[in-house]
Design a protein around this motif. Sequence first.
Motif, PDB file in Angstrom:
ATOM      1  N   THR A  42      51.295  14.790  37.144  1.00  0.00           N
ATOM      2  CA  THR A  42      51.211  13.416  37.618  1.00  0.00           C
ATOM      3  C   THR A  42      52.376  12.615  37.051  1.00  0.00           C
ATOM      4  N   VAL A  43      53.025  11.860  37.908  1.00  0.00           N
ATOM      5  CA  VAL A  43      54.172  11.057  37.496  1.00  0.00           C
ATOM      6  C   VAL A  43      53.866   9.582  37.762  1.00  0.00           C
ATOM      7  N   CYS A  44      54.044   8.752  36.751  1.00  0.00           N
ATOM      8  CA  CYS A  44      53.886   7.313  36.908  1.00  0.00           C
ATOM      9  C   CYS A  44      55.252   6.644  36.769  1.00  0.00           C
ATOM     10  N   PHE A  45      55.539   5.719  37.652  1.00  0.00           N
ATOM     11  CA  PHE A  45      56.825   5.032  37.581  1.00  0.00           C
ATOM     12  C   PHE A  45      56.681   3.630  38.138  1.00  0.00           C
ATOM     13  N   GLU A  46      57.625   2.786  37.814  1.00  0.00           N
ATOM     14  CA  GLU A  46      57.582   1.396  38.255  1.00  0.00           C
ATOM     15  C   GLU A  46      58.748   1.091  39.174  1.00  0.00           C
ATOM     16  N   LEU A  66      61.668  14.325  38.166  1.00  0.00           N
ATOM     17  CA  LEU A  66      61.017  14.805  39.391  1.00  0.00           C
ATOM     18  C   LEU A  66      62.107  15.247  40.362  1.00  0.00           C
ATOM     19  N   ASN A  67      62.689  16.437  40.129  1.00  0.00           N
ATOM     20  CA  ASN A  67      63.851  16.888  40.881  1.00  0.00           C
ATOM     21  C   ASN A  67      63.490  17.777  42.065  1.00  0.00           C
ATOM     22  N   GLU A  95      50.626  11.938  42.450  1.00  0.00           N
ATOM     23  CA  GLU A  95      49.780  13.053  42.039  1.00  0.00           C
ATOM     24  C   GLU A  95      50.336  14.373  42.572  1.00  0.00           C
ATOM     25  N   PRO A  96      50.031  15.493  41.921  1.00  0.00           N
ATOM     26  CA  PRO A  96      50.403  16.806  42.470  1.00  0.00           C
ATOM     27  C   PRO A  96      49.847  16.961  43.883  1.00  0.00           C
ATOM     28  N   GLY A  97      50.640  17.537  44.767  1.00  0.00           N
ATOM     29  CA  GLY A  97      50.222  17.697  46.162  1.00  0.00           C
ATOM     30  C   GLY A  97      50.669  16.569  47.063  1.00  0.00           C
ATOM     31  N   GLN A  98      51.270  15.516  46.481  1.00  0.00           N
ATOM     32  CA  GLN A  98      51.758  14.405  47.288  1.00  0.00           C
ATOM     33  C   GLN A  98      52.882  14.869  48.211  1.00  0.00           C
ATOM     34  N   ILE A 113      49.110   1.317  41.023  1.00  0.00           N
ATOM     35  CA  ILE A 113      48.093   1.661  40.031  1.00  0.00           C
ATOM     36  C   ILE A 113      47.281   0.406  39.717  1.00  0.00           C
ATOM     37  N   LEU A 114      45.971   0.526  39.733  1.00  0.00           N
ATOM     38  CA  LEU A 114      45.107  -0.597  39.416  1.00  0.00           C
ATOM     39  C   LEU A 114      44.459  -0.388  38.047  1.00  0.00           C
ATOM     40  N   TYR A 115      44.519  -1.413  37.256  1.00  0.00           N
ATOM     41  CA  TYR A 115      43.848  -1.419  35.960  1.00  0.00           C
ATOM     42  C   TYR A 115      42.548  -2.201  36.101  1.00  0.00           C
ATOM     43  N   ARG A 116      41.677  -2.047  35.134  1.00  0.00           N
ATOM     44  CA  ARG A 116      40.382  -2.731  35.197  1.00  0.00           C
ATOM     45  C   ARG A 116      40.066  -3.427  33.886  1.00  0.00           C
ATOM     46  N   VAL A 117      39.383  -4.537  34.013  1.00  0.00           N
ATOM     47  CA  VAL A 117      38.893  -5.256  32.839  1.00  0.00           C
ATOM     48  C   VAL A 117      37.487  -5.737  33.166  1.00  0.00           C
TER      49      VAL A 117
END
Length: 339
Positions: A42-46, A66-67, A95-98, A113-117
Amino acid sequence: MRFLSTALSLMVAGVLSALLLVSSVAADLLRFAHAPMGHQRTVCFEVEKGTNLGAMLHKLEYELGLNVLDPIRLRVLARLTGTASRLRAGEYRIEPGQTPAGLLKQLAEGRVILYRVTLVEGMTLEQARDVLAQHPAVLPDGFGLSASELMAALGDPGRMAEGFFLPETYAFPRGTSDIEILRMAHQAMMDELDKLWPGREPELPLKSPEQAVILASIVEKETGKASERPRIAGVFVNRLRKGMRLQTDPTVIYGLGPAFDGNLRRRDLAADTPWNTYTRAGLPPTPIALPSRAALHAALHPEATRALYFVADGTGGHTFSETLDAHHRAVRRYIAGGP
């Protein structure tokens, strides 16, 4: 004539070759678009505001490793689908499989990406603001605002702040301000009141939705047992109808503010504040906490009971009494340890 026939044949052959080439390229691009990109993590980026497709690809390939992407085909696909100019800023997760097509659609639709509070029922507005201030994905833009300044920033100036935020779990993207999350919570509370107030029980001793929130906040603080809320509300409604003081400890504690050290003493019950329901009749001037939907419903649909008193029974619930003598017996049993 023979020359024209030969030229025509060559032209047709050229057109057919071009069509075959275009068809082959299109088929290859289609396979590329819908084939998993092959990454195993899984790769997260902005994507920052103003970032173009080239800069994003560079970040994915060289900064995040992610090459497995084919930048040329991805650029062509982005331009053909019109997503190259519709990239939305935000934080994303791959995610893998994207697939490339899925990635571009995700970026164009802004599926970040959603965060929760979670704002917990029974907490005060000050405690809720502390929770937001400590959340790593929240921008504390409203940290220094007073309660009145906060309500003005929310577009509802003049309304009391305490209690008028619905305790729920809220989802938001990184970089959302605390003011925006409180705006969601405030709107949720106002929507809930708009829904519940018109259907309230008739002849309640409540003059406004604001008073309903005040009563609901007291009910919320008096019991952690969901099944008891309507009966607790029924006791307070009975006392209000009879002109009896509510005499509820949570309001006294709220009125003491930071001076409360966790131990409620007899002198505290006698210390007059606007929230001391032992020294003052009627409802306190503001809510004392954030009431849940269930507490609001209980305040507007209290149980029909003759009880005027209750005391904690040591199991998380309460014993209810209709007379003062019965209440004193219950107090001796559960508080004083007597018969």
